[in-house]
Design a protein around this motif. Structure first.
Motif, PDB file in Angstrom:
ATOM      1  N   GLY A 101      41.299  39.652  38.812  1.00 22.79           N
ATOM      2  CA  GLY A 101      42.154  38.540  39.182  1.00 22.79           C
ATOM      3  C   GLY A 101      43.621  38.865  39.283  1.00 22.79           C
ATOM      4  O   GLY A 101      44.404  38.053  39.750  1.00 22.79           O
ATOM      5  N   ASN A 102      44.020  40.036  38.841  1.00 22.76           N
ATOM      6  CA  ASN A 102      45.440  40.361  38.831  1.00 22.76           C
ATOM      7  C   ASN A 102      45.892  41.159  40.050  1.00 22.76           C
ATOM      8  O   ASN A 102      47.054  41.516  40.162  1.00 22.76           O
ATOM      9  CB  ASN A 102      45.802  41.129  37.557  1.00 22.76           C
ATOM     10  CG  ASN A 102      44.957  42.380  37.381  1.00 22.76           C
ATOM     11  OD1 ASN A 102      43.944  42.549  38.031  1.00 22.76           O
ATOM     12  ND2 ASN A 102      45.387  43.269  36.497  1.00 22.76           N
ATOM     13  N   THR A 103      44.966  41.427  40.957  1.00 24.37           N
ATOM     14  CA  THR A 103      45.330  42.191  42.145  1.00 24.37           C
ATOM     15  C   THR A 103      45.013  41.420  43.423  1.00 24.37           C
ATOM     16  O   THR A 103      44.906  42.000  44.494  1.00 24.37           O
ATOM     17  CB  THR A 103      44.587  43.538  42.173  1.00 24.37           C
ATOM     18  OG1 THR A 103      43.185  43.291  42.099  1.00 24.37           O
ATOM     19  CG2 THR A 103      45.025  44.407  41.022  1.00 24.37           C
ATOM     20  N   ILE A 104      44.834  40.127  43.263  1.00 24.72           N
ATOM     21  CA  ILE A 104      44.565  39.275  44.426  1.00 24.72           C
ATOM     22  C   ILE A 104      45.880  38.737  44.962  1.00 24.72           C
ATOM     23  O   ILE A 104      46.732  38.300  44.198  1.00 24.72           O
ATOM     24  CB  ILE A 104      43.684  38.077  44.041  1.00 24.72           C
ATOM     25  CG1 ILE A 104      42.378  38.519  43.416  1.00 24.72           C
ATOM     26  CG2 ILE A 104      43.402  37.217  45.244  1.00 24.72           C
ATOM     27  CD1 ILE A 104      41.532  37.351  42.948  1.00 24.72           C
TER      28      ILE A 104
ATOM     29  N   LEU B  34      43.824  34.251  32.893  1.00 17.27           N
ATOM     30  CA  LEU B  34      45.016  34.551  33.683  1.00 17.27           C
ATOM     31  C   LEU B  34      45.861  33.302  33.848  1.00 17.27           C
ATOM     32  O   LEU B  34      45.370  32.174  33.729  1.00 17.27           O
ATOM     33  CB  LEU B  34      44.614  35.044  35.080  1.00 17.27           C
ATOM     34  CG  LEU B  34      43.569  36.150  35.159  1.00 17.27           C
ATOM     35  CD1 LEU B  34      42.182  35.576  35.445  1.00 17.27           C
ATOM     36  CD2 LEU B  34      43.929  37.145  36.245  1.00 17.27           C
ATOM     37  N   TYR B  36      48.541  31.871  36.819  1.00 17.98           N
ATOM     38  CA  TYR B  36      49.140  32.024  38.134  1.00 17.98           C
ATOM     39  C   TYR B  36      50.261  31.007  38.245  1.00 17.98           C
ATOM     40  O   TYR B  36      50.215  29.920  37.680  1.00 17.98           O
ATOM     41  CB  TYR B  36      48.123  31.751  39.242  1.00 17.98           C
ATOM     42  CG  TYR B  36      47.055  32.799  39.412  1.00 17.98           C
ATOM     43  CD1 TYR B  36      45.933  32.816  38.602  1.00 17.98           C
ATOM     44  CD2 TYR B  36      47.160  33.773  40.406  1.00 17.98           C
ATOM     45  CE1 TYR B  36      44.944  33.774  38.762  1.00 17.98           C
ATOM     46  CE2 TYR B  36      46.171  34.730  40.577  1.00 17.98           C
ATOM     47  CZ  TYR B  36      45.066  34.713  39.750  1.00 17.98           C
ATOM     48  OH  TYR B  36      44.087  35.662  39.914  1.00 17.98           O
ATOM     49  N   PHE B  46      49.880  35.908  40.820  1.00 14.32           N
ATOM     50  CA  PHE B  46      49.501  36.303  39.473  1.00 14.32           C
ATOM     51  C   PHE B  46      50.734  36.448  38.591  1.00 14.32           C
ATOM     52  O   PHE B  46      51.749  37.013  39.007  1.00 14.32           O
ATOM     53  CB  PHE B  46      48.730  37.620  39.530  1.00 14.32           C
ATOM     54  CG  PHE B  46      48.534  38.261  38.188  1.00 14.32           C
ATOM     55  CD1 PHE B  46      49.305  39.352  37.811  1.00 14.32           C
ATOM     56  CD2 PHE B  46      47.593  37.759  37.310  1.00 14.32           C
ATOM     57  CE1 PHE B  46      49.132  39.941  36.573  1.00 14.32           C
ATOM     58  CE2 PHE B  46      47.411  38.344  36.068  1.00 14.32           C
ATOM     59  CZ  PHE B  46      48.182  39.433  35.692  1.00 14.32           C
ATOM     60  N   LEU B  93      37.804  34.338  34.290  1.00 11.26           N
ATOM     61  CA  LEU B  93      36.716  34.953  35.043  1.00 11.26           C
ATOM     62  C   LEU B  93      35.840  35.763  34.112  1.00 11.26           C
ATOM     63  O   LEU B  93      36.216  36.094  32.991  1.00 11.26           O
ATOM     64  CB  LEU B  93      37.268  35.821  36.178  1.00 11.26           C
ATOM     65  CG  LEU B  93      38.207  36.970  35.852  1.00 11.26           C
ATOM     66  CD1 LEU B  93      37.460  38.240  35.490  1.00 11.26           C
ATOM     67  CD2 LEU B  93      39.109  37.291  37.049  1.00 11.26           C
ATOM     68  N   ASP B  99      36.664  39.223  40.898  1.00 15.83           N
ATOM     69  CA  ASP B  99      37.738  38.337  41.332  1.00 15.83           C
ATOM     70  C   ASP B  99      37.291  36.911  41.634  1.00 15.83           C
ATOM     71  O   ASP B  99      38.009  36.165  42.275  1.00 15.83           O
ATOM     72  CB  ASP B  99      38.422  38.925  42.565  1.00 15.83           C
ATOM     73  CG  ASP B  99      39.219  40.176  42.224  1.00 15.83           C
ATOM     74  OD1 ASP B  99      39.134  41.151  42.980  1.00 15.83           O
ATOM     75  OD2 ASP B  99      39.911  40.156  41.191  1.00 15.83           O
TER      76      ASP B  99
END
Lengths: 115, 113
Positions: A101-104, B34, B36, B46, B93, B99
């Motif tokens: 999720g950190n490279t999207i 995470l 965002y 992010f 996630l 992802d």
């Protein structure tokens, strides 16, 4: 380097019509995702392409939605026929490699209003 | 049913003070969490993440705390700046889903100069 680009930025259509949203990922990004946010609620996952193949389409709401990624480059998301509840913001995202999720990288979104 | 919840739709904080954004989740199988940040007319970007094996991760003015037993995490911004005004999405996630990010509904933060 250009970011994720989406077209159109805004679209207003009548119920029953068809709309096609386009996404151009960052060059070299094999992974492409579609998400949508309806009525200010959470952003929901729709599907994930790896190159031209659908890796996961578990989030697609119903068969009125069709996503394609011909040639593994840009992707289209078609809604046919559109219903009122389809209104929302459709985000496209891409990544070079699958991560956590950190490279999207997300595009600015395509606002769809169905009236 | 929402797996990631943010019960505060909005939050206002004075510049220089601490902003605390809260998030709760229901799925104990989540491996990563995470945050965002989203400005108007832009896509989410992010901000910071934390693995389920940790309880704290810090990056400059941003710190995320995770309480697994309570299924709760929070984002602390210290000191808050007007440029931090944005919608903050908590997300999670599973490692096996890479992802496929599960987002919360977002909290709109306003930092008042």
């Amino acid at each position: 380097e250009a970011g994720v680009t989406q077209f159109p930025s805004h679209s207003v259509i009548e119920k029953g019509q068809t709309v096609t949203l386009r996404c151009d990922p960052i060059s070299g990004h094999d992974n492409l995702y579609w998400y949508r946010r309806v009525m200010g609620k959470e952003i929901k996952f729709l599907l994930h392409f790896v190159k031209e193949s659908k890796q996961d389409e578990s989030g697609m709401p119903n068969n009125r939605f069709l996503a394609e990624r011909t040639g593994g480059t840009y992707s289209t998301l078609k809604v046919q026929p559109a219903e009122l509840e389809d209104s929302g913001v459709y985000f496209c995202a891409s990544s070079r490699q699958q991560g956590f999720g950190n490279t999207i990288y997300f595009g600015e979104g395509s606002w769809l209003t169905v009236v | 049913d929402q797996q990631v919840k943010q019960n505060s739709p909005s939050l206002s904080v004075q510049e220089g003070r601490i902003s605390i954004l809260n998030c709760d989740y229901t799925n104990s199988m989540f491996d990563y969490f995470l945050w965002y940040k989203k400005y108007p007319a832009e896509g989410p970007t992010f901000l910071i993440s934390i693995s389920s094996i940790k309880d704290k991760n810090e990056d400059g003015r941003f710190t995320v705390f995770l309480n697994k037993s309570a299924k709760h995490l929070s984002l602390h911004i210290v000191p808050s700046q007007p440029g931090d005004s944005a919608v903050y999405f908590c997300a999670a996630l599973r490692e096996t889903s890479y992802d496929k990010v599960i987002f919360g509904p977002g909290t709109s933060l306003s930092v008042i100069p």
